[in-house]
Write an enzyme that holds these catalytic residues in place. Sequence first.
Site, PDB file in Angstrom:
ATOM      1  N   ASP A   1      86.958  29.283  50.600  1.00  0.00           N
ATOM      2  CA  ASP A   1      86.028  30.040  51.444  1.00  0.00           C
ATOM      3  C   ASP A   1      84.845  30.546  50.627  1.00  0.00           C
ATOM      4  O   ASP A   1      84.547  31.735  50.627  1.00  0.00           O
ATOM      5  CB  ASP A   1      86.775  31.211  52.091  1.00  0.00           C
ATOM      6  CG  ASP A   1      85.956  31.911  53.170  1.00  0.00           C
ATOM      7  OD1 ASP A   1      84.957  31.325  53.648  1.00  0.00           O
ATOM      8  OD2 ASP A   1      86.318  33.040  53.538  1.00  0.00           O
TER       9      ASP A   1
ATOM     10  N   HIS B   1      76.462  30.906  58.090  1.00  0.00           N
ATOM     11  CA  HIS B   1      76.054  31.937  59.052  1.00  0.00           C
ATOM     12  C   HIS B   1      74.646  31.698  59.575  1.00  0.00           C
ATOM     13  O   HIS B   1      73.981  32.626  60.035  1.00  0.00           O
ATOM     14  CB  HIS B   1      76.176  33.344  58.457  1.00  0.00           C
ATOM     15  CG  HIS B   1      77.577  33.740  58.120  1.00  0.00           C
ATOM     16  ND1 HIS B   1      77.939  35.046  57.841  1.00  0.00           N
ATOM     17  CD2 HIS B   1      78.727  33.015  58.018  1.00  0.00           C
ATOM     18  CE1 HIS B   1      79.242  35.093  57.575  1.00  0.00           C
ATOM     19  NE2 HIS B   1      79.733  33.869  57.679  1.00  0.00           N
TER      20      HIS B   1
ATOM     21  N   ASP C   1      88.420  31.142  62.153  1.00  0.00           N
ATOM     22  CA  ASP C   1      87.326  31.584  63.012  1.00  0.00           C
ATOM     23  C   ASP C   1      85.958  31.248  62.428  1.00  0.00           C
ATOM     24  O   ASP C   1      85.816  30.996  61.232  1.00  0.00           O
ATOM     25  CB  ASP C   1      87.415  33.080  63.283  1.00  0.00           C
ATOM     26  CG  ASP C   1      87.318  33.928  62.011  1.00  0.00           C
ATOM     27  OD1 ASP C   1      87.940  33.542  61.007  1.00  0.00           O
ATOM     28  OD2 ASP C   1      86.632  34.967  62.029  1.00  0.00           O
TER      29      ASP C   1
ATOM     30  N   ASP D   1      82.054  26.786  57.307  1.00  0.00           N
ATOM     31  CA  ASP D   1      82.691  28.073  57.003  1.00  0.00           C
ATOM     32  C   ASP D   1      83.597  28.414  58.178  1.00  0.00           C
ATOM     33  O   ASP D   1      83.153  28.972  59.157  1.00  0.00           O
ATOM     34  CB  ASP D   1      81.610  29.136  56.799  1.00  0.00           C
ATOM     35  CG  ASP D   1      82.160  30.506  56.506  1.00  0.00           C
ATOM     36  OD1 ASP D   1      83.369  30.624  56.262  1.00  0.00           O
ATOM     37  OD2 ASP D   1      81.372  31.475  56.530  1.00  0.00           O
TER      38      ASP D   1
ATOM     39  N   GLU E   1      88.740  36.409  60.126  1.00  0.00           N
ATOM     40  CA  GLU E   1      88.262  36.672  58.772  1.00  0.00           C
ATOM     41  C   GLU E   1      86.839  37.187  58.796  1.00  0.00           C
ATOM     42  O   GLU E   1      86.470  38.038  57.964  1.00  0.00           O
ATOM     43  CB  GLU E   1      88.330  35.399  57.918  1.00  0.00           C
ATOM     44  CG  GLU E   1      88.030  35.610  56.444  1.00  0.00           C
ATOM     45  CD  GLU E   1      86.533  35.635  56.090  1.00  0.00           C
ATOM     46  OE1 GLU E   1      86.195  36.132  55.000  1.00  0.00           O
ATOM     47  OE2 GLU E   1      85.723  35.140  56.907  1.00  0.00           O
ATOM     48  N   GLU E   2      86.041  36.694  59.732  1.00  0.00           N
ATOM     49  CA  GLU E   2      84.628  37.055  59.755  1.00  0.00           C
ATOM     50  C   GLU E   2      84.401  38.514  60.136  1.00  0.00           C
ATOM     51  O   GLU E   2      83.292  39.007  60.026  1.00  0.00           O
ATOM     52  CB  GLU E   2      83.854  36.126  60.697  1.00  0.00           C
ATOM     53  CG  GLU E   2      83.836  34.653  60.276  1.00  0.00           C
ATOM     54  CD  GLU E   2      83.035  34.391  59.008  1.00  0.00           C
ATOM     55  OE1 GLU E   2      82.485  35.357  58.429  1.00  0.00           O
ATOM     56  OE2 GLU E   2      82.955  33.227  58.590  1.00  0.00           O
TER      57      GLU E   2
ATOM     58  N   HIS F   1      90.260  30.247  56.692  1.00  0.00           N
ATOM     59  CA  HIS F   1      90.329  30.939  57.980  1.00  0.00           C
ATOM     60  C   HIS F   1      89.895  30.048  59.131  1.00  0.00           C
ATOM     61  O   HIS F   1      89.121  29.101  58.963  1.00  0.00           O
ATOM     62  CB  HIS F   1      89.524  32.233  57.956  1.00  0.00           C
ATOM     63  CG  HIS F   1      88.054  32.081  57.701  1.00  0.00           C
ATOM     64  ND1 HIS F   1      87.146  31.813  58.696  1.00  0.00           N
ATOM     65  CD2 HIS F   1      87.326  32.190  56.555  1.00  0.00           C
ATOM     66  CE1 HIS F   1      85.926  31.763  58.186  1.00  0.00           C
ATOM     67  NE2 HIS F   1      85.998  31.988  56.890  1.00  0.00           N
TER      68      HIS F   1
END
Length: 382
Positions: A173, A354, A87, A116, A149-150, A85
Amino acid sequence: MINTNKLVSQFKTMVEFDSETYHEREIADYLTLQLKELGFEVEEDDAGIQLKERITGYGNQSPTGNLYGRLKGNTEGSPVLLSAHMDTVRPGIGKRAIEDEHGVITSEGETILGADDLSGVAAILEAVRVIKEENLSHPDIEILFPVAEENYGKGSQIFDYSKVSSNLAYVFDLSGEIGLAATAAPTLISFEIRIQGRNAHAGFCPQLGINAIEIGAHAISQLKQGWVDEVTTVNIGKISGGKQTNIVPDDCIILGEIRSLKDERALEQLEKLREIFSKTAALYEGSIEFIYEKQIEAYEIGDEEEVVKRFRKVCGQLGLTPVTQVTLGGSDNNHFVKNGIRGIVVACGMNEVHTTKEYTTVDQLEKTASLALGLITVEYDQ
């Protein structure tokens, strides 16, 4: 055959794009050019337009759709879909990658790094570059770089899968050692419970009020949270309500989620939740509004399936130890499987995701690119 310098340089270049969820325009434009230079037919769908109302900030940045690319094969074989992804989570504005003497790549510390999922994106691009430069045999290659995606895979959720020919997919991912793959993931249901009571003065006539917060508290006390069985979790994550201390609160909003590796168990917990809050509100002569959304749906890929066997074969060729596991986290792959594509999620060199401590390493990026290369060139015996 992986060019480590090019791989790392491209990763660092992509890190510097601001690509928080719903703001992927710059990285999408860059990737469109990269894929076209590699010979792909590329199209961007209208997911960004459909999701436009979610965009805030960033001035007049235009909505961004999912990127889908197809590279015609030069040999027979089933097409393979690779995905990562575009984003990132917040804080992701002004990212800059720093590499130390040990090959560890971090951000400057004020933002996430974006491994990520840019580690996955970089690995896929490098694998295809090697194929083109070395003129390696390969079947049709399909690439899907989704947006958002997030936020529970909102981009891949609305992608038109009739465009895809591949029956199997590898989604880059996942955290962990390269060679790790997730073959099962949960249903995730988010819910919002709006409790309506009746306000009254808390000092002069509290008996005339119906305390919405008390209704919520009473209902929550009847719930089992955390692990409610061996594959299911329930969580109340946020509570808000009331106006000020001298008013009996007539409103309370409760937010939470349910996750389960079994879709039917998640739905059972949802119904149990609804029943408890409804009965409790009625007991107090209050009312509730129950809102929920199934964000992703559970899947399980068997070890005997082709997508896993191919993965294990490539890991063996690269000297990696293949390990499969279940995960309670979701990804775009939930939507792939729901739409008939048998996919697994593979580790790709993302660590401490994150957080502002996020990092990857040169070695992990190189192994991930080698894995991607192997997955689209390996000769697989049925």
